[in-house]
Design a protein around this motif. Sequence first.
Motif, PDB file in Angstrom:
ATOM      1  N   GLU A 239     -17.800  -3.468   8.272  1.00 20.21           N
ATOM      2  CA  GLU A 239     -16.246  -4.102   8.431  1.00 20.21           C
ATOM      3  C   GLU A 239     -15.478  -3.171   6.803  1.00 20.21           C
ATOM      4  N   ARG A 240     -16.647  -3.866   5.643  1.00 22.67           N
ATOM      5  CA  ARG A 240     -15.835  -2.682   4.671  1.00 22.67           C
ATOM      6  C   ARG A 240     -16.055  -0.877   5.250  1.00 22.67           C
TER       7      ARG A 240
ATOM      8  N   THR B 133     -11.777   0.611   5.205  1.00 21.41           N
ATOM      9  CA  THR B 133     -11.286   1.947   3.842  1.00 21.41           C
ATOM     10  C   THR B 133     -11.128   2.313   4.559  1.00 21.41           C
ATOM     11  N   MET B 134     -11.090   2.681   5.866  1.00 23.64           N
ATOM     12  CA  MET B 134     -11.335   4.060   6.829  1.00 23.64           C
ATOM     13  C   MET B 134      -9.792   3.893   7.801  1.00 23.64           C
ATOM     14  N   ALA B 135      -9.554   2.373   8.075  1.00 27.06           N
ATOM     15  CA  ALA B 135      -8.432   2.058   8.435  1.00 27.06           C
ATOM     16  C   ALA B 135      -7.131   2.250   7.315  1.00 27.06           C
ATOM     17  N   GLU B 136      -7.411   1.378   5.835  1.00 27.15           N
ATOM     18  CA  GLU B 136      -6.557   1.663   4.816  1.00 27.15           C
ATOM     19  C   GLU B 136      -6.040   2.887   5.003  1.00 27.15           C
ATOM     20  N   ARG B 137      -6.483   3.775   5.134  1.00 26.88           N
ATOM     21  CA  ARG B 137      -5.998   5.174   4.932  1.00 26.88           C
ATOM     22  C   ARG B 137      -5.589   5.981   6.062  1.00 26.88           C
TER      23      ARG B 137
ATOM     24  N   TYR C  44     -15.386   9.528   5.447  1.00 31.14           N
ATOM     25  CA  TYR C  44     -17.012   9.376   6.257  1.00 31.14           C
ATOM     26  C   TYR C  44     -18.046  10.283   5.056  1.00 31.14           C
ATOM     27  N   GLY C  45     -16.739  10.779   4.086  1.00 33.79           N
ATOM     28  CA  GLY C  45     -17.531  11.849   2.962  1.00 33.79           C
ATOM     29  C   GLY C  45     -18.882  12.551   3.271  1.00 33.79           C
ATOM     30  N   GLY C  46     -20.233  12.288   2.586  1.00 35.82           N
ATOM     31  CA  GLY C  46     -20.960  12.479   2.699  1.00 35.82           C
ATOM     32  C   GLY C  46     -22.229  12.373   3.806  1.00 35.82           C
TER      33      GLY C  46
END
Length: 211
Positions: A76-77, A81-85, A114-116
Amino acid sequence: MPDKTVKNQQLARRKPRQERSLHKVTLILEATQQLLESGDIDTLTTNAVAEKAGVSIGTLYQYFDGKPAIVNALAERELGTMAERVMAVFTETSPERSMEARMRLIVNAVLDSYGGRRGVHRQLLEHALTRGTRLKPLLASVTARLLDSEGEGRPAGARPLAQAEAFVVTQAVAGVLRGMVAAPELALDRDEVAAALARLIGGFRNAADEK
């Protein structure tokens, strides 16, 4: 007046405890994420998480009732974050922006989230979408809002899609994004994927306009 003073003192004592609790939860989630970098959800254990986080197993169970709860909270966390972007694309871009430009922003927002740690996020995404958690509809609902939620994200003058069309397009977009996260070895060009999605959506919209 004395009552107010006592109340303020009580609030002052509660705040540090709340901060410590949040810190411990963060430690547990970060430890879980680190363990998933070199392992998988199936072999993850609460004992390993507690040890990695530097907390007792009893402390861990004060905040989570087991491994599924920890993984759900982490998913969820991270997906939040992805959803906010992605949602920022809706609110920070002009309605006149082309669908291809919008899809490019969305593809970048999802993949950049997703970064690294793409291996970890692939597991979390698969968990959220396939194992019955309450996060399962997250990507689909975000995409649906882009396409047809009361006109938000729809190009000026474009007609809304029919319910069945909106469902198909939403699932297609969510599936493509999921696939790009799950199979980075394909090394797909982001702009080409965004253009293909825009053509897909455009085809449905053109069909709707012809009705």
